[in-house]
Scaffold this active site. Structure first.
Site, PDB file in Angstrom:
ATOM      1  N   ASN A 188      -0.689  -2.219   1.209  1.00 47.89           N
ATOM      2  CA  ASN A 188      -1.261  -1.119   0.838  1.00 47.89           C
ATOM      3  C   ASN A 188      -0.611   0.220   0.635  1.00 47.89           C
ATOM      4  OD1 ASN A 188      -0.649  -0.285   3.796  1.00 47.89           O
ATOM      5  ND2 ASN A 188      -2.696  -0.554   4.355  1.00 47.89           N
ATOM      6  N   HIS A 218      -9.138   8.580   8.113  1.00 44.37           N
ATOM      7  CA  HIS A 218      -8.107   7.643   7.779  1.00 44.37           C
ATOM      8  C   HIS A 218      -8.639   6.422   6.735  1.00 44.37           C
ATOM      9  CE1 HIS A 218      -4.873   4.643   9.659  1.00 44.37           C
ATOM     10  NE2 HIS A 218      -4.849   4.517   8.202  1.00 44.37           N
ATOM     11  N   GLN A 266      -8.351   7.650  17.072  1.00 44.48           N
ATOM     12  CA  GLN A 266      -9.185   7.291  15.979  1.00 44.48           C
ATOM     13  C   GLN A 266     -10.294   6.610  16.344  1.00 44.48           C
ATOM     14  OE1 GLN A 266      -5.966   7.701  12.301  1.00 44.48           O
ATOM     15  NE2 GLN A 266      -7.142   5.725  12.562  1.00 44.48           N
ATOM     16  N   ARG A 322       1.239   8.417  10.867  1.00 41.28           N
ATOM     17  CA  ARG A 322       0.489   8.136  11.872  1.00 41.28           C
ATOM     18  C   ARG A 322       0.457   9.689  12.765  1.00 41.28           C
ATOM     19  NH1 ARG A 322      -1.355   3.958  10.233  1.00 41.28           N
ATOM     20  NH2 ARG A 322      -1.225   2.096  11.096  1.00 41.28           N
TER      21      ARG A 322
END
Ligand code: NAD
Length: 358
Positions: free
Chosen positions: A117, A309, A285, A256
């Site tokens: 990704n 995210h 998260q 992050r």
């Protein structure tokens, strides 16, 4: 073998859109394959606390699959309970949700679908830089709320052309960000990384390496963070380092959340020391409703480009990381070698040089 996957719930969206492969409903498309091979496949989103499915099943799981988007945090303590665990697979990129040092000690392999990704994130970085520099969010808020006051937006909107942009971390994503910045005619492109870019790549993007972090940030109008989270990057961008940033710089972090100190960044945006902060990654998260990054704004009402995210989980990316996860499992079951780029921790040692200098 018992394979446990911790994925996010997709609810109605996942039923309507089968390409949402990284959801509990669509199970990374792995059920038929795993069951045809005689394996047990447990998929859940329940990951927090001793009564969670994650903590219950980890005790006799052989292979753990997690995504960074809804990370099952595999701490050293939890790993101690995972008596059968041999392999952790990250469906995506970024394996910091696993205690990697403990995995080395326990000889548990940690594999990820490297590269799956990186374009998705590099595109998000470009979008985030532009929306901050051009003060897009308050402008959009005016559009949808029936207002029209151009001066309130334009007073804090700039061009990217002529600015100095630097990436902290110049690996797969950082390099792609530099490539995408070239046509914007920035004043200069900089990078900070303990590994130099290959000479040709550095030349092609025209980037200059700065070896001292404080010097690096002090020269940038825009800093984009593209390094993994590890002992050397946790809390790296804090009150002390922020003092070395150019006053009114923009900061983008899609790497992050915990690389930044959340309270220090929010305070810097609120005071205007940072003109804005954008990113999709959070130190916890899902982020709690009262997380300071949800509500922070600069003194002129903008400067917040946060999203949940999602940058690395576009439908295109999900296809790639679902396929990559299957390939990793096939290699493991068939005793074939893994793609070396996918191995973060091999049996008893780090194979990737990206998680800090050791
Ligand atoms: P990569 O391994 O190709 O590159 C990481 C680079 O960071 C390496 O060049 C490494 O040397 C450098 N680095 C490590 N520690 C550093 C430090 N202390 N200072 C400066 N540089 C340092 O990884 P990548 O594919 O570019 O991905 C980077 C990170 O982006 C991932 O680890 C992950 O945390 C994050 N990511 C986020 C998303 C998302 O959806 N938001 C998706 C993919 C990856």
């Amino acid at each position: 073998m018992k394979v446990l996957a911790i994925l996010y719930n997709g609810f109605k969206a996942a039923k309507a859109e089968p390409r949402l492969l990284g959801t509990v409903e669509n199970e990374l498309g792995l059920r038929a394959y795993l069951e045809s091979q005689g394996h047990e496949y447990i998929v859940t989103s329940s990951k927090e606390g001793p009564d969670s499915d994650f903590q219950k099943h980890i005790a006799d799981t052989d292979i753990l699959i997690t995504t960074p988007f809804h990370p099952g945090y595999l701490t050293k303590e939890l790993m101690a309970k995972a008596k059968n665990l041999k392999v952790c697979v990250t469906a995506g990129v970024g394996s910091d949700h696993v205690d990697l040092n403990a995995a080395v000690d326990r000889k548990i392999q940690v594999l990820e679908v490297s590269g799956s990704n990186v374009v998705s994130v590099a595109e998000q970085v470009m979008m985030s830089i532009l929306l901050l520099v051009r003060n897009f969010v308050p402008a959009h808020e005016q559009a949808i709320s029936g207002q029209w006051q151009v001066s309130d937006i334009a007073r804090n909107a700039f061009d990217l052309e002529g600015k100095v942009v630097g990436t902290l971390g110049a690996g797969r994503i950082g390099h792609r960000v530099l490539q995408r910045l070239v046509p914007f005619n920035t004043k200069e492109l900089l990078y900070f990384d303990y590994k130099a870019l290959p000479e040709e790549a550095e030349k092609a993007v025209g980037a200059r390496r700065v070896e001292d972090l404080k010097e690096f940030v002090s020269q940038c109008d825009v800093v984009t963070v593209n390094a993994p989270l590890h002992e050397g990057t946790k809390g790296l961008i804090n009150k002390d380092l922020l003092q070395h940033f150019k006053p009114g710089a923009w900061l983008v972090n899609t790497a992050r959340g915990a690389i930044c100190n959340a309270d220090d960044v929010a305070a810097a945006v609120k005071s205007g020391q940072l003109r804005g902060y954008a990113g999709d990654v959070w130190n916890v998260q899902p982020a709690p409703a009262d997380h300071p990054w949800r509500s922070m704004r600069n003194p002129l009402g903008g400067g917040n480009g946060m999203t949940p995210h999602y940058s690395g989980t576009t439908l295109d990316a999900q296809q790639r990381y679902a396929e990559g996860t299957k390939k990793i499992l096939q290699n493991y079951f068939e005793n074939k070698p893994q793609d070396p780029g996918n191995v973060i921790v091999g049996v008893g040692k780090y194979e990737s040089a990206s998680y800090g200098q050791r």
